[in-house]
Design a protein around this motif. Structure first.
Motif, PDB file in Angstrom:
ATOM      1  N   GLU A  63       0.578  -0.874   0.336  1.00 55.66           N
ATOM      2  CA  GLU A  63       0.282  -0.445  -0.049  1.00 55.66           C
ATOM      3  C   GLU A  63       1.165   1.115   0.033  1.00 55.66           C
ATOM      4  OE1 GLU A  63      -2.772  -0.156   2.834  1.00 55.66           O
ATOM      5  OE2 GLU A  63      -3.577  -2.225   2.254  1.00 55.66           O
ATOM      6  N   GLY A  64       2.108   0.984   1.045  1.00 49.86           N
ATOM      7  CA  GLY A  64       2.664   2.282   0.827  1.00 49.86           C
ATOM      8  C   GLY A  64       3.000   2.345  -0.589  1.00 49.86           C
ATOM      9  N   ARG A  65       3.733   1.480  -1.916  1.00 53.71           N
ATOM     10  CA  ARG A  65       4.694   2.027  -2.793  1.00 53.71           C
ATOM     11  C   ARG A  65       3.932   2.191  -4.112  1.00 53.71           C
ATOM     12  NH1 ARG A  65       7.212   2.597  -7.456  1.00 53.71           N
ATOM     13  NH2 ARG A  65       6.992   1.102  -9.180  1.00 53.71           N
ATOM     14  N   GLU A  66       2.071   1.880  -3.716  1.00 55.52           N
ATOM     15  CA  GLU A  66       0.986   2.923  -4.123  1.00 55.52           C
ATOM     16  C   GLU A  66       0.500   3.584  -3.905  1.00 55.52           C
ATOM     17  OE1 GLU A  66      -2.950  -0.777  -4.109  1.00 55.52           O
ATOM     18  OE2 GLU A  66      -1.105  -1.781  -5.446  1.00 55.52           O
ATOM     19  N   LYS A  67       0.729   4.160  -2.782  1.00 56.05           N
ATOM     20  CA  LYS A  67      -0.177   5.719  -2.504  1.00 56.05           C
ATOM     21  C   LYS A  67       1.256   6.562  -3.327  1.00 56.05           C
ATOM     22  CE  LYS A  67      -2.789   5.050   1.651  1.00 56.05           C
ATOM     23  NZ  LYS A  67      -2.151   4.994   3.259  1.00 56.05           N
ATOM     24  N   VAL A  68       2.623   5.840  -2.783  1.00 56.79           N
ATOM     25  CA  VAL A  68       3.662   6.638  -3.164  1.00 56.79           C
ATOM     26  C   VAL A  68       3.345   7.375  -5.447  1.00 56.79           C
ATOM     27  CG1 VAL A  68       6.004   6.729  -3.937  1.00 56.79           C
ATOM     28  CG2 VAL A  68       5.088   6.505  -1.580  1.00 56.79           C
ATOM     29  N   LYS A  69       2.849   6.091  -5.552  1.00 53.38           N
ATOM     30  CA  LYS A  69       3.030   5.761  -6.799  1.00 53.38           C
ATOM     31  C   LYS A  69       2.029   6.829  -7.833  1.00 53.38           C
ATOM     32  CE  LYS A  69       4.170   4.121 -11.222  1.00 53.38           C
ATOM     33  NZ  LYS A  69       5.148   4.625 -11.415  1.00 53.38           N
ATOM     34  N   LEU A  70       0.788   7.230  -6.593  1.00 50.28           N
ATOM     35  CA  LEU A  70      -0.150   8.226  -7.331  1.00 50.28           C
ATOM     36  C   LEU A  70       0.048   9.163  -6.747  1.00 50.28           C
ATOM     37  CD1 LEU A  70      -3.236   5.428  -5.868  1.00 50.28           C
ATOM     38  CD2 LEU A  70      -2.613   6.260  -8.462  1.00 50.28           C
ATOM     39  N   PHE A  71       0.901   9.566  -6.154  1.00 52.48           N
ATOM     40  CA  PHE A  71       0.988  10.757  -6.011  1.00 52.48           C
ATOM     41  C   PHE A  71       2.173  11.199  -7.171  1.00 52.48           C
ATOM     42  CE2 PHE A  71       4.637  13.231  -4.079  1.00 52.48           C
ATOM     43  CZ  PHE A  71       3.707  14.640  -3.049  1.00 52.48           C
ATOM     44  N   GLU A  72       3.437  10.617  -7.256  1.00 52.13           N
ATOM     45  CA  GLU A  72       4.069  10.524  -8.217  1.00 52.13           C
ATOM     46  C   GLU A  72       3.638  10.669 -10.128  1.00 52.13           C
ATOM     47  OE1 GLU A  72       7.341   7.672  -8.537  1.00 52.13           O
ATOM     48  OE2 GLU A  72       8.137   8.331  -7.158  1.00 52.13           O
ATOM     49  N   VAL A  73       1.915   9.668 -10.101  1.00 50.35           N
ATOM     50  CA  VAL A  73       1.319  10.010 -10.793  1.00 50.35           C
ATOM     51  C   VAL A  73       1.370  11.836 -11.295  1.00 50.35           C
ATOM     52  CG1 VAL A  73      -0.772   9.915 -12.020  1.00 50.35           C
ATOM     53  CG2 VAL A  73       1.126   7.791 -11.749  1.00 50.35           C
ATOM     54  N   ALA A  74      -0.116  12.200 -10.126  1.00 48.90           N
ATOM     55  CA  ALA A  74      -1.084  13.255  -9.686  1.00 48.90           C
ATOM     56  C   ALA A  74       1.156  14.277 -10.291  1.00 48.90           C
ATOM     57  CB  ALA A  74      -0.983  13.245  -8.802  1.00 48.90           C
ATOM     58  N   ASN A  75       1.661  13.987  -9.669  1.00 51.76           N
ATOM     59  CA  ASN A  75       2.731  14.740 -10.285  1.00 51.76           C
ATOM     60  C   ASN A  75       3.110  15.612 -11.303  1.00 51.76           C
ATOM     61  OD1 ASN A  75       2.340  16.980  -7.208  1.00 51.76           O
ATOM     62  ND2 ASN A  75       4.391  14.811  -6.383  1.00 51.76           N
ATOM     63  N   LYS A  76       3.892  14.314 -12.450  1.00 56.40           N
ATOM     64  CA  LYS A  76       3.678  14.176 -13.299  1.00 56.40           C
ATOM     65  C   LYS A  76       2.653  14.426 -14.452  1.00 56.40           C
ATOM     66  CE  LYS A  76       7.667  10.394 -12.415  1.00 56.40           C
ATOM     67  NZ  LYS A  76       7.773   9.215 -13.193  1.00 56.40           N
ATOM     68  N   THR A  77       2.175  14.640 -14.149  1.00 55.48           N
ATOM     69  CA  THR A  77       0.345  15.122 -15.273  1.00 55.48           C
ATOM     70  C   THR A  77       0.584  16.515 -15.183  1.00 55.48           C
ATOM     71  OG1 THR A  77      -0.843  13.379 -14.136  1.00 55.48           O
ATOM     72  CG2 THR A  77      -1.796  14.459 -15.300  1.00 55.48           C
ATOM     73  N   GLY A  78       1.263  16.906 -16.850  1.00 56.04           N
ATOM     74  CA  GLY A  78       0.397  17.916 -16.957  1.00 56.04           C
ATOM     75  C   GLY A  78      -0.333  19.394 -17.037  1.00 56.04           C
ATOM     76  N   ASN A  79      -1.300  18.610 -17.732  1.00 50.38           N
ATOM     77  CA  ASN A  79      -2.890  19.549 -16.631  1.00 50.38           C
ATOM     78  C   ASN A  79      -3.229  18.887 -16.260  1.00 50.38           C
ATOM     79  OD1 ASN A  79      -5.414  20.461 -17.817  1.00 50.38           O
ATOM     80  ND2 ASN A  79      -5.248  19.353 -20.005  1.00 50.38           N
ATOM     81  N   PRO A  80      -3.646  19.913 -14.955  1.00 47.57           N
ATOM     82  CA  PRO A  80      -4.086  20.038 -13.752  1.00 47.57           C
ATOM     83  C   PRO A  80      -5.511  19.269 -14.081  1.00 47.57           C
ATOM     84  CG  PRO A  80      -3.892  22.060 -14.049  1.00 47.57           C
ATOM     85  CD  PRO A  80      -3.013  21.366 -15.628  1.00 47.57           C
ATOM     86  N   LEU A  81      -6.300  19.547 -14.920  1.00 49.70           N
ATOM     87  CA  LEU A  81      -7.396  19.212 -15.613  1.00 49.70           C
ATOM     88  C   LEU A  81      -7.644  17.915 -15.585  1.00 49.70           C
ATOM     89  CD1 LEU A  81     -10.762  19.450 -16.510  1.00 49.70           C
ATOM     90  CD2 LEU A  81      -9.645  19.351 -19.065  1.00 49.70           C
ATOM     91  N   TYR A  82      -6.222  16.696 -16.119  1.00 47.78           N
ATOM     92  CA  TYR A  82      -6.283  15.579 -15.737  1.00 47.78           C
ATOM     93  C   TYR A  82      -5.841  14.652 -14.922  1.00 47.78           C
ATOM     94  CZ  TYR A  82      -5.956  17.003 -20.913  1.00 47.78           C
ATOM     95  OH  TYR A  82      -6.373  17.452 -22.264  1.00 47.78           O
TER      96      TYR A  82
END
Length: 87
Positions: A45-64
């Motif tokens: 679960e820790g890895r998954e939370k970190v991964k989702l945080f990274e995905v949000a940060n790497k997504t350029g368009n805030p809408l996405y």
């Protein structure tokens, strides 16, 4: 541009996604073998939370951002499911 033109562009992206997701699932199979051999639980679960945080940060368009997180949640869920099948 017509609707069919947009759909063709989507189809081209989908073909690339399929190839990349197959690669990802193949790696998930390798991870399943490793986890089984080392007696490590499927879910981290820790890895998954970190991964989702990274995905949000790497997504350029805030809408996405939230949509991308949901897509990756689904991808990770399927990876876990595959790993469970292999154990």
């Amino acid at each position: 541009m017509q609707l069919d033109d947009y759909r063709k562009r989507i189809d081209e992206v989908d073909d690339k996604l399929i190839s990349l997701l197959e690669q990802r699932m193949g790696i998930s199979c390798e991870i399943a073998e490793f986890k089984a051999r080392e007696n490590i639980p499927t879910v981290d679960e820790g890895r998954e939370k970190v991964k989702l945080f990274e995905v949000a940060n790497k997504t350029g368009n805030p809408l996405y951002k939230e949509h991308m997180k949901k897509i990756f949640e689904a991808v990770m869920e399927q990876s876990r499911s595959l790993q469970d099948e292999l154990r």
